[in-house]
Structure formats: structure tokens, C-alpha cells
Scaffold this active site. Structure first.
Site, PDB file in Angstrom:
ATOM      1  N   ASN A   9      51.969  39.103  40.315  1.00 56.24           N
ATOM      2  CA  ASN A   9      50.618  39.482  39.903  1.00 56.24           C
ATOM      3  C   ASN A   9      50.706  40.713  38.988  1.00 56.24           C
ATOM      4  O   ASN A   9      51.224  41.750  39.391  1.00 56.24           O
ATOM      5  CB  ASN A   9      49.789  39.779  41.160  1.00 56.24           C
ATOM      6  N   HIS A  12      47.808  45.025  37.574  1.00 56.63           N
ATOM      7  CA  HIS A  12      47.826  46.487  37.466  1.00 56.63           C
ATOM      8  C   HIS A  12      48.522  47.019  36.225  1.00 56.63           C
ATOM      9  O   HIS A  12      48.459  48.211  35.946  1.00 56.63           O
ATOM     10  CB  HIS A  12      48.339  47.105  38.769  1.00 56.63           C
ATOM     11  N   HIS A  45      43.964  38.148  38.075  1.00 59.57           N
ATOM     12  CA  HIS A  45      42.652  38.034  38.713  1.00 59.57           C
ATOM     13  C   HIS A  45      41.597  38.496  37.706  1.00 59.57           C
ATOM     14  O   HIS A  45      41.539  39.679  37.374  1.00 59.57           O
ATOM     15  CB  HIS A  45      42.641  38.906  39.982  1.00 59.57           C
ATOM     16  N   ARG A  47      38.289  39.543  37.255  1.00 57.48           N
ATOM     17  CA  ARG A  47      37.171  39.978  38.097  1.00 57.48           C
ATOM     18  C   ARG A  47      35.860  39.989  37.316  1.00 57.48           C
ATOM     19  O   ARG A  47      35.858  40.142  36.098  1.00 57.48           O
ATOM     20  CB  ARG A  47      37.444  41.395  38.628  1.00 57.48           C
ATOM     21  N   ARG A  51      37.690  44.788  35.592  1.00 54.05           N
ATOM     22  CA  ARG A  51      38.300  46.113  35.754  1.00 54.05           C
ATOM     23  C   ARG A  51      39.773  46.141  35.352  1.00 54.05           C
ATOM     24  O   ARG A  51      40.307  47.187  35.076  1.00 54.05           O
ATOM     25  CB  ARG A  51      38.119  46.623  37.177  1.00 54.05           C
ATOM     26  N   GLU A  72      43.219  33.818  39.477  1.00 51.00           N
ATOM     27  CA  GLU A  72      42.373  34.100  40.651  1.00 51.00           C
ATOM     28  C   GLU A  72      40.950  34.325  40.174  1.00 51.00           C
ATOM     29  O   GLU A  72      40.717  35.130  39.267  1.00 51.00           O
ATOM     30  CB  GLU A  72      42.866  35.360  41.364  1.00 51.00           C
ATOM     31  N   THR A 103      40.853  42.964  47.022  1.00 53.68           N
ATOM     32  CA  THR A 103      40.284  41.857  47.801  1.00 53.68           C
ATOM     33  C   THR A 103      40.410  42.161  49.292  1.00 53.68           C
ATOM     34  O   THR A 103      41.509  42.189  49.828  1.00 53.68           O
ATOM     35  CB  THR A 103      41.006  40.538  47.450  1.00 53.68           C
ATOM     36  N   GLU A 153      46.077  30.269  50.614  1.00 52.34           N
ATOM     37  CA  GLU A 153      46.876  31.499  50.553  1.00 52.34           C
ATOM     38  C   GLU A 153      46.388  32.382  51.693  1.00 52.34           C
ATOM     39  O   GLU A 153      45.198  32.691  51.785  1.00 52.34           O
ATOM     40  CB  GLU A 153      46.712  32.199  49.211  1.00 52.34           C
ATOM     41  N   HIS A 194      48.966  39.612  49.543  1.00 47.25           N
ATOM     42  CA  HIS A 194      48.192  40.853  49.676  1.00 47.25           C
ATOM     43  C   HIS A 194      48.946  41.924  50.456  1.00 47.25           C
ATOM     44  O   HIS A 194      49.291  41.730  51.616  1.00 47.25           O
ATOM     45  CB  HIS A 194      46.810  40.650  50.308  1.00 47.25           C
TER      46      HIS A 194
HETATM   47  N1  PXP Z   1      46.895  37.206  46.467  1.00 45.19           N
HETATM   48  C1  PXP Z   1      45.574  37.358  46.270  1.00 45.19           C
HETATM   49  C2  PXP Z   1      44.706  36.169  46.490  1.00 45.19           C
HETATM   50  C3  PXP Z   1      45.028  38.581  45.844  1.00 45.19           C
HETATM   51  O1  PXP Z   1      43.698  38.698  45.648  1.00 45.19           O
HETATM   52  C4  PXP Z   1      45.905  39.662  45.617  1.00 45.19           C
HETATM   53  C5  PXP Z   1      45.365  40.980  45.165  1.00 45.19           C
HETATM   54  O2  PXP Z   1      44.599  40.869  44.044  1.00 45.19           O
HETATM   55  C6  PXP Z   1      47.277  39.449  45.806  1.00 45.19           C
HETATM   56  C7  PXP Z   1      47.748  38.222  46.259  1.00 45.19           C
HETATM   57  C8  PXP Z   1      48.291  40.512  45.530  1.00 45.19           C
HETATM   58  O3  PXP Z   1      48.116  41.581  46.384  1.00 45.19           O
HETATM   59  P1  PXP Z   1      48.914  42.913  46.105  1.00 45.19           P
HETATM   60  O4  PXP Z   1      48.486  43.404  44.751  1.00 45.19           O
HETATM   61  O5  PXP Z   1      48.494  43.803  47.208  1.00 45.19           O
HETATM   62  O6  PXP Z   1      50.374  42.567  46.125  1.00 45.19           O
END
Ligand code: PXP
Length: 241
Positions: A9, A12, A45, A47, A51, A72, A103, A153, A194
Site C-alpha cells: 500500500n 503514504h 485507497h 478516499r 487526503r 480500495e 480505516t 480482508e 491493517h
Molecule cells: N488493508 C486495508 C483494507 C486498509 O484500509 C489499510 C489501510 O488503509 C491497509 C490494509 C493497510 O494498513 P496499514 O497502512 O496500517 O499497513
């Protein structure tokens, strides 16, 4: 032993870019780098408040990425429109609250049932693989199956928090284990995501039947430390010349 896929992901990277309103660091560059280094998929993601990732990022990444893009989205009409247009190979439907930092929990499948059913049906017509982000609950696993999702998930945030705080995590671990078992039994692909770190990811690999981990915040944060020495050396060289 079956290999667990890694979804990276890169939200960030966009968070850092947006903090200064610059064009760098580039999420596209991060996506390609993740792919080159073995990511099995790349997650973004989009949003409601944009953001981090925006639609231009989505367009650029989906055009260049060879591994599947996992988009996402919240269960809204706006996101349905965007996902129908961009047709990402993977879609994960997540809950979204405007004021949350990240989330906070899994989807409320009961509350959203009718719209989710329509959403899943429409998105599946584009051959997108549909995943639902849920709490480790047997009830929600069964509901996800009824809604015709391809995958679930499992929200691992609670487990990761307990592990980070060095608290007892046995009950949460067992809950996830049971949910994974039930998901597999029903023929769903089961993913986890997550809050995952090196430690919590390692612990979760003990649960058999999870096919994919999606990791973002820790992975991007840790990359800073791995990359910092090289970048300092590059600047020192420039300043010497
Ligand atoms: N999976 C989903 C569905 C999420 O919403 C997120 C966070 O946006 C993640 C995985 C990744 O989480 P993290 O950034 O804490 O590794």
C-alpha cells in the site's frame, strides 16, 4: 508451503507529497519500485477527501503497473462511478469515516447490505476481483459469501495493537484463525491487513489459509530508515563537488 502474496500500500507516499503540495515523492514511482522488488500487487485507497491518493494517481498507476492494482474504495455512488471507469483488477471495499485517521474497523455488512450487493454485482461485470474489508467475525464471513464477494480482508488492527503494546493477543489471534478457517471453508480467498509490522506479520503467518497480506504504513515508514543512509551520501557527494 504456499507463499503468501504481498500487497504494498503506497498511500503514504502521497501523504508526504501532499504535505508540501509538490509533485514528489511520486506514488507512481513508488508503485513501479514496489513491483520491481517483488510486490504481488499495489494498493491505493482513493478516499472521499482525497487526503493522499487522487484520481490522477489512479490513472497514471493503472496505466503503467503490470502487477494487479488493488483499489480500495468506500461503498458510495461516486466510488462506483470511478471504479467502473478505471476497472482495476482488484477492488477492496472499505468503510470510511471522514474524520478518522485511518480505516478504524471492518464494514458493517448488515447496514450496507442492499447497496453492497448492487456495488459488487456491477463491479464484477468488469471482471474485478472484489474483496470486503471486515472484522474477524464468522457472521461477517458468511454475509460476505452471501453478497458474492470473491475475497474478504480481515482487519488485523486490533491484533497488531495488542502485539505492539506487548499485551496478550491470544483471543484476537484465535478469532482471526477461526474467521480464516470459515472463509476458506466457504471458498473465499482470505486476506489480512491493517497495522502490520515485521513482528505482527510473522505472527500472522502461523495462521494457515491467509493468501494475501496488505501492508502500508509500517512498510513506507521503515523504508525511510533503509533509504536514508544512501540519500545522505548522495547529498554529501553533491556538496563536495
Ligand atoms: N488493508 C486495508 C483494507 C486498509 O484500509 C489499510 C489501510 O488503509 C491497509 C490494509 C493497510 O494498513 P496499514 O497502512 O496500517 O499497513
Amino acid at each position: 508451503m504456499k507463499r503468501i502474496r504481498l500487497g504494498v500500500n503506497i498511500d503514504h507516499v502521497a501523504t508526504v507529497r501532499n504535505a508540501r503540495g509538490e509533485s514528489y515523492p511520486s506514488p507512481l514511482r513508488a508503485a513501479i519500485l514496489a513491483e520491481k522488488n517483488g510486490a504481488d500487487s499495489v494498493t491505493i485507497h482513493l478516499r472521499e477527501d482525497r487526503r493522499h491518493i487522487n484520481e490522477l494517481d489512479l490513472k497514471k498507476i493503472i496505466k503503467k503497473l503490470k502487477v494487479p492494482l488493488n483499489l480500495e474504495i468506500a461503498a458510495t455512488k461516486e466510488m462506483l462511478k470511478i471504479a467502473s471507469r478505471s476497472k482495476p483488477p482488484f477492488i477492496c471495499i472499505v468503510p470510511e469515516k471522514r474524520k478518522e485517521i485511518t480505516t478504524e474497523g471492518g464494514l458493517n455488512l448488515k447496514y450496507n447490505k442492499n447497496f453492497l450487493r448492487i456495488l459488487i454485482k456491477k463491479l464484477k461485470k468488469n471482471k474485478s476481483r472484489i474483496s470486503l474489508f471486515i472484522e474477524p467475525s464468522i457472521k461477517d464471513i458468511k454475509e460476505a459469501k452471501k453478497l458474492d464477494a470473491d475475497c474478504v480482508e480481515i482487519h488485523t488492527g486490533k491484533l497488531c495493537n495488542l502485539i505492539n503494546k506487548k499485551k496478550v493477543y491470544k483471543n484476537e489471534f484465535k478469532k482471526i484463525q477461526k474467521a480464516v478457517f470459515e472463509g476458506n471453508k466457504l471458498g473465499l480467498e482470505v486476506h489480512a491487513g491493517h497495522g502490520l509490522t515485521f513482528t505482527s506479520a510473522k505472527i500472522l503467518t502461523k495462521i494457515k489459509g491467509i493468501q494475501e497480506f496488505n501492508i502500508g504504513h509500517f512498510l513506507i515508514g521503515e523504508s525511510i530508515f533503509e533509504g536514508l543512509p544512501l540519500i545522505i551520501k548522495k547529498f554529501k557527494k553533491i556538496l563536495k563537488s
